[in-house]
Scaffold this motif. Structure first.
Motif, PDB file in Angstrom:
ATOM      1  N   GLY A 303      26.894  44.556  53.648  1.00 42.80           N
ATOM      2  CA  GLY A 303      25.695  43.705  52.871  1.00 42.80           C
ATOM      3  C   GLY A 303      26.040  43.119  51.732  1.00 42.80           C
ATOM      4  N   ILE A 304      27.588  43.335  51.219  1.00 51.07           N
ATOM      5  CA  ILE A 304      27.687  42.451  50.101  1.00 51.07           C
ATOM      6  C   ILE A 304      28.004  41.249  50.367  1.00 51.07           C
ATOM      7  CG2 ILE A 304      29.576  42.778  48.155  1.00 51.07           C
ATOM      8  CD1 ILE A 304      30.264  45.441  48.618  1.00 51.07           C
ATOM      9  N   PRO A 305      27.505  40.167  49.531  1.00 48.93           N
ATOM     10  CA  PRO A 305      27.805  38.962  49.704  1.00 48.93           C
ATOM     11  C   PRO A 305      29.104  38.494  49.516  1.00 48.93           C
ATOM     12  CG  PRO A 305      25.700  39.452  48.069  1.00 48.93           C
ATOM     13  CD  PRO A 305      26.381  40.600  48.290  1.00 48.93           C
ATOM     14  N   THR A 306      29.520  37.414  50.446  1.00 53.33           N
ATOM     15  CA  THR A 306      30.989  37.057  50.330  1.00 53.33           C
ATOM     16  C   THR A 306      31.342  36.613  49.034  1.00 53.33           C
ATOM     17  OG1 THR A 306      30.584  35.064  51.667  1.00 53.33           O
ATOM     18  CG2 THR A 306      31.044  36.862  52.885  1.00 53.33           C
ATOM     19  N   ILE A 307      30.596  35.858  48.384  1.00 51.00           N
ATOM     20  CA  ILE A 307      31.102  35.358  47.014  1.00 51.00           C
ATOM     21  C   ILE A 307      31.425  36.441  46.349  1.00 51.00           C
ATOM     22  CG2 ILE A 307      28.437  35.401  46.157  1.00 51.00           C
ATOM     23  CD1 ILE A 307      31.337  32.819  45.354  1.00 51.00           C
ATOM     24  N   VAL A 308      30.845  37.753  46.044  1.00 48.04           N
ATOM     25  CA  VAL A 308      31.327  39.076  45.453  1.00 48.04           C
ATOM     26  C   VAL A 308      32.579  39.403  45.886  1.00 48.04           C
ATOM     27  CG1 VAL A 308      30.633  41.200  44.891  1.00 48.04           C
ATOM     28  CG2 VAL A 308      28.803  39.576  45.234  1.00 48.04           C
ATOM     29  N   TYR A 309      32.796  39.184  47.023  1.00 48.10           N
ATOM     30  CA  TYR A 309      34.153  39.512  47.779  1.00 48.10           C
ATOM     31  C   TYR A 309      35.320  38.549  47.220  1.00 48.10           C
ATOM     32  CZ  TYR A 309      32.766  43.114  51.085  1.00 48.10           C
ATOM     33  OH  TYR A 309      32.357  44.410  51.457  1.00 48.10           O
ATOM     34  N   GLY A 310      34.826  37.267  46.921  1.00 48.38           N
ATOM     35  CA  GLY A 310      35.606  36.265  46.721  1.00 48.38           C
ATOM     36  C   GLY A 310      35.921  36.253  45.140  1.00 48.38           C
ATOM     37  N   LEU A 311      34.869  36.801  44.525  1.00 55.90           N
ATOM     38  CA  LEU A 311      35.287  37.141  42.930  1.00 55.90           C
ATOM     39  C   LEU A 311      36.279  38.267  42.761  1.00 55.90           C
ATOM     40  CD1 LEU A 311      31.766  36.469  41.510  1.00 55.90           C
ATOM     41  CD2 LEU A 311      33.480  35.090  41.316  1.00 55.90           C
ATOM     42  N   PHE A 312      35.978  39.439  43.686  1.00 58.43           N
ATOM     43  CA  PHE A 312      37.013  40.402  43.607  1.00 58.43           C
ATOM     44  C   PHE A 312      38.496  40.061  43.828  1.00 58.43           C
ATOM     45  CE2 PHE A 312      38.582  44.234  46.152  1.00 58.43           C
ATOM     46  CZ  PHE A 312      38.770  45.031  44.878  1.00 58.43           C
ATOM     47  N   ALA A 313      38.520  39.418  44.880  1.00 61.64           N
ATOM     48  CA  ALA A 313      39.836  38.648  45.189  1.00 61.64           C
ATOM     49  C   ALA A 313      40.463  37.887  44.202  1.00 61.64           C
ATOM     50  CB  ALA A 313      39.790  37.934  46.477  1.00 61.64           C
ATOM     51  N   LEU A 314      39.642  36.928  43.215  1.00 66.13           N
ATOM     52  CA  LEU A 314      39.652  36.144  42.267  1.00 66.13           C
ATOM     53  C   LEU A 314      40.347  36.913  41.064  1.00 66.13           C
ATOM     54  CD1 LEU A 314      40.472  33.086  41.742  1.00 66.13           C
ATOM     55  CD2 LEU A 314      38.127  33.242  40.890  1.00 66.13           C
ATOM     56  N   ILE A 315      39.641  37.837  40.766  1.00 65.81           N
ATOM     57  CA  ILE A 315      39.753  38.444  39.396  1.00 65.81           C
ATOM     58  C   ILE A 315      40.695  39.707  39.505  1.00 65.81           C
ATOM     59  CG2 ILE A 315      38.560  39.526  37.667  1.00 65.81           C
ATOM     60  CD1 ILE A 315      36.242  37.845  38.357  1.00 65.81           C
ATOM     61  N   THR A 316      40.587  40.479  40.487  1.00 65.68           N
ATOM     62  CA  THR A 316      41.241  41.828  40.604  1.00 65.68           C
ATOM     63  C   THR A 316      42.336  41.714  41.575  1.00 65.68           C
ATOM     64  OG1 THR A 316      39.131  42.837  40.373  1.00 65.68           O
ATOM     65  CG2 THR A 316      40.924  44.015  40.995  1.00 65.68           C
ATOM     66  N   VAL A 317      42.328  41.647  42.925  1.00 66.38           N
ATOM     67  CA  VAL A 317      43.211  41.693  43.987  1.00 66.38           C
ATOM     68  C   VAL A 317      44.487  40.770  43.687  1.00 66.38           C
ATOM     69  CG1 VAL A 317      43.773  42.020  46.377  1.00 66.38           C
ATOM     70  CG2 VAL A 317      41.500  42.693  45.391  1.00 66.38           C
ATOM     71  N   GLY A 318      44.018  39.478  43.465  1.00 70.45           N
ATOM     72  CA  GLY A 318      45.027  38.319  43.277  1.00 70.45           C
ATOM     73  C   GLY A 318      46.014  38.540  42.011  1.00 70.45           C
ATOM     74  N   PRO A 319      45.284  38.783  41.051  1.00 75.31           N
ATOM     75  CA  PRO A 319      46.513  39.062  39.961  1.00 75.31           C
ATOM     76  C   PRO A 319      47.254  40.448  40.197  1.00 75.31           C
ATOM     77  CG  PRO A 319      44.157  38.227  39.039  1.00 75.31           C
ATOM     78  CD  PRO A 319      44.148  38.695  40.578  1.00 75.31           C
ATOM     79  N   LEU A 320      46.668  41.393  40.873  1.00 77.65           N
ATOM     80  CA  LEU A 320      47.511  42.685  40.990  1.00 77.65           C
ATOM     81  C   LEU A 320      48.544  42.383  41.938  1.00 77.65           C
ATOM     82  CD1 LEU A 320      47.442  45.837  40.411  1.00 77.65           C
ATOM     83  CD2 LEU A 320      46.003  46.023  42.559  1.00 77.65           C
ATOM     84  N   LEU A 321      48.129  41.685  43.199  1.00 75.48           N
ATOM     85  CA  LEU A 321      49.256  41.390  44.110  1.00 75.48           C
ATOM     86  C   LEU A 321      50.584  40.534  43.405  1.00 75.48           C
ATOM     87  CD1 LEU A 321      47.440  40.742  47.342  1.00 75.48           C
ATOM     88  CD2 LEU A 321      48.648  42.830  46.616  1.00 75.48           C
ATOM     89  N   ARG A 322      50.096  39.624  42.687  1.00 76.06           N
ATOM     90  CA  ARG A 322      51.011  38.562  41.935  1.00 76.06           C
ATOM     91  C   ARG A 322      51.887  39.515  40.887  1.00 76.06           C
ATOM     92  NH1 ARG A 322      48.046  35.136  37.946  1.00 76.06           N
ATOM     93  NH2 ARG A 322      48.213  37.196  36.749  1.00 76.06           N
ATOM     94  N   ASP A 323      51.423  40.306  40.129  1.00 72.72           N
ATOM     95  CA  ASP A 323      52.255  40.987  39.367  1.00 72.72           C
ATOM     96  C   ASP A 323      52.861  42.085  39.462  1.00 72.72           C
ATOM     97  OD1 ASP A 323      50.980  39.128  37.295  1.00 72.72           O
ATOM     98  OD2 ASP A 323      49.278  40.574  36.785  1.00 72.72           O
ATOM     99  N   TYR A 324      52.591  42.805  40.661  1.00 67.31           N
ATOM    100  CA  TYR A 324      53.232  43.782  40.928  1.00 67.31           C
ATOM    101  C   TYR A 324      54.149  43.797  42.304  1.00 67.31           C
ATOM    102  CZ  TYR A 324      50.830  46.428  37.565  1.00 67.31           C
ATOM    103  OH  TYR A 324      50.222  47.069  36.399  1.00 67.31           O
ATOM    104  N   PHE A 325      53.796  42.642  42.978  1.00 70.63           N
ATOM    105  CA  PHE A 325      54.457  42.363  44.530  1.00 70.63           C
ATOM    106  C   PHE A 325      55.179  40.936  44.402  1.00 70.63           C
ATOM    107  CE2 PHE A 325      51.167  45.758  45.483  1.00 70.63           C
ATOM    108  CZ  PHE A 325      52.105  46.488  46.100  1.00 70.63           C
ATOM    109  N   ALA A 326      54.364  40.169  44.256  1.00 72.41           N
ATOM    110  CA  ALA A 326      54.867  38.563  44.437  1.00 72.41           C
ATOM    111  C   ALA A 326      55.982  38.151  43.601  1.00 72.41           C
ATOM    112  CB  ALA A 326      53.916  37.538  44.540  1.00 72.41           C
ATOM    113  N   GLN A 327      55.698  38.406  42.059  1.00 68.77           N
ATOM    114  CA  GLN A 327      56.818  38.007  41.351  1.00 68.77           C
ATOM    115  C   GLN A 327      57.797  38.890  41.113  1.00 68.77           C
ATOM    116  OE1 GLN A 327      54.546  37.570  37.519  1.00 68.77           O
ATOM    117  NE2 GLN A 327      53.920  35.518  37.953  1.00 68.77           N
ATOM    118  N   PRO A 328      57.882  40.208  41.367  1.00 64.50           N
ATOM    119  CA  PRO A 328      58.806  41.101  41.315  1.00 64.50           C
ATOM    120  C   PRO A 328      59.932  40.668  42.443  1.00 64.50           C
ATOM    121  CG  PRO A 328      57.030  42.405  40.420  1.00 64.50           C
ATOM    122  CD  PRO A 328      56.485  40.997  41.103  1.00 64.50           C
ATOM    123  N   LEU A 329      59.187  40.413  43.705  1.00 67.71           N
ATOM    124  CA  LEU A 329      60.004  40.126  44.581  1.00 67.71           C
ATOM    125  C   LEU A 329      60.430  38.636  45.039  1.00 67.71           C
ATOM    126  CD1 LEU A 329      58.010  42.316  47.328  1.00 67.71           C
ATOM    127  CD2 LEU A 329      60.244  43.046  46.159  1.00 67.71           C
TER     128      LEU A 329
END
Length: 486
Positions: A303-329
């Motif tokens: 029931g969570i609006p997809t825009i909220v998931y989008g903000l979660f991806a933009l603000i939290t998940v994206g930077p986390l994957l970039r800093d701890y996985f994408a850039q180190p590798l």
């Protein structure tokens, strides 16, 4: 007359018919309800339905057809010379509608009379002042034919509105009167009422079918128009997506299709195991108290609006994957990526997989579990070798339905995966999907008749066919392999 006022008038006539129907039935029975064939309420309800339903149906059909008929008539007044260079008849008709609204506003404010309006010409300073005061901004220079078309559009709209008011009220009154005349103690009001309701239910069921047919027809017609302007071979075989809106565009579907499948695959890789394990735990291992709390809590994710998931991806998940996985590798430096959108979309899909799979597993008969335990199998062996095989067709169907949901997602992809249309295996690179490009091609200052805009309908048709195949496949799997128990 305002449409809301017209609807209220119809409802008032129907309510009056309800009261009169009850009164007439009771009068015919000399005040003794036992002399009536049906309960007295059915007599009033029958009059109410005949007074309201045909009138409201006429109102809906009229409102649907009126704009098309008026625009077809007024559009014939627009000459090719009235269409500015680089423009289209659609844009000219938009100017006609805005101009008609501005003239209405000028009349309503008393700035000009009907007689003075009829004599205004395209180059008159007074007309320019009136339109400026009404806040009307035209897309091109006002031409004489456009002004005359706007006057005709306004006149036809007013005439059609008056005719609509008279027709709807007349139909409501006639329906109420004819139904009242039929009321008598012997009148089978309950039978008539139930048949009327049955017809209404059938008509309501047809709405979904007709809506689907309308969607398919609109996509099909515009897709055919697109392929008349752009070669189908290039659309289906090109590996480049590069719309220019100025000629020389390359509109190949494969980069978008690849992005759609890649993001959906990542989402399902995450959602299916987690959702299936949740379903197994809740149905086979969790206590009743825990299940009562956990199942609704998990389904809140749906029931969570997809825009909220989008903000979660933009603000939290994206930077986390970039800093701890994408850039180190050394795989990327952007927070927008296939992995970001896929993981967040997978979280969104968990309740779709878990809830459907839980219901399917619970549908497996208890006798199979008891038989497995009786021959010495442990609970884990029973789950692996008895319950999951029995529920497998339904679980596969749930996964395919979740895949259809993933393919059609837009907002999470926009904010989590970016807008780059390319073919790449790196999950930490930005990509995009068909749904995102449909939105981008239809928004902004674009020319509707150009291939770059019409391609959105071709993309929509391809997406519709793709999801349709998945849904049909899910139904085939479930129907072919499902176990039916007594």
């Amino acid at each position: 007359m305002n449409i809301a006022v017209l609807v209220l008038i119809v409802l008032a006539i129907s309510a009056a018919g309800y009261v009169l129907g009850r009164h007439r039935a009771l009068s015919g029975a000399q005040g003794d309800r036992r002399n009536l064939h049906s309960l007295i309420g059915y007599y009033g309800q029958t009059v109410f339905l005949f007074a309201s339903v045909p009138a409201l149906f006429l109102l809906a059909v009229w409102l649907f057809l009126q704009p098309m008929l008026i625009e077809a008539r007024v559009g014939a007044m627009i000459q090719p010379s009235d269409i500015p260079e680089g423009g289209s008849a659609t844009l000219v008709m938009s100017d006609v509608r805005r101009l008609a609204e501005g003239l209405d506003a000028a009349i309503a404010s008393g700035a000009v009379t009907e007689e003075a309006l009829a004599g205004l010409q395209a180059g008159d300073a007074e007309l320019g002042s009136l339109l400026s005061d009404a806040g009307v901004a035209l897309g091109a220079e006002l031409r004489p034919n456009v002004l005359e078309a706007a006057k005709a559009y306004r006149s036809d709209s007013h005439g059609a509105r008056l005719a609509l008011t008279a027709a709807v009220i007349a139909v409501s009154l006639v329906g109420a009167l004819l139904s009242l005349l039929r009321v008598s103690p012997e009148y089978r009001a309950r039978n008539v009422f139930e048949r009327f309701v049955l017809a209404a239910l059938i008509a309501s069921s047809l709405v979904a079918v007709l809506t689907t047919a309308g969607i398919i027809a609109s996509l099909l017609f515009e897709s055919i128009h697109f392929f008349q302007l752009y070669p189908a071979k290039d659309f289906f075989l090109s590996l480049t997506w590069n719309p220019q809106f100025r000629g020389g565009s390359d509109l190949g579907i494969w980069p978008l299709l690849w992005g759609t499948l890649y993001v959906s695959f990542v989402a399902l890789i995450f959602a299916v195991p987690v959702g299936l394990l949740i379903a197994i735990y809740l149905s086979e291992y969790a206590s009743k108290r825990l299940r009562t709390f956990a199942k609704p809590a998990i389904e809140i994710l749906a029931g969570i609006p997809t825009i909220v998931y989008g903000l979660f991806a933009l603000i939290t998940v994206g930077p986390l994957l970039r800093d701890y996985f994408a850039q180190p590798l050394g795989l990327g430096t952007s927070s927008a990526s296939v992995m970001t959108a896929g993981l967040v979309m997978g979280i969104m899909l968990i309740p779709f997989v878990s809830s459907l799979s839980d219901d399917i597993i619970n549908a497996v008969p208890q006798s199979l579990r008891d038989g497995s335990f009786a021959i010495g199998a442990t609970q884990s062996e029973t789950v692996r070798q008895v319950i999951l095989p029995a529920a497998l067709p339904g679980i596969v169907g749930a996964i395919l339905l979740a895949a259809s949901r993933a393919i059609g997602e837009t907002m999470i992809v926009v904010m989590g995966a970016g807008a780059a249309a390319k073919l790449d295996l790196n999950p930490f690179q930005a990509m995009t999907t068909i749904t995102v490009k449909i939105v981008s091609q239809l928004t902004g200052d674009t020319e509707f008749a150009s291939p770059e805009t019409l391609v959105a309908f071709a993309l929509g048709m391809m997406l519709f066919l793709f999801t349709l195949v998945l849904n049909v496949l899910a139904l085939v799997v479930v129907r072919k392999y499902r176990e039916q128990y007594e």
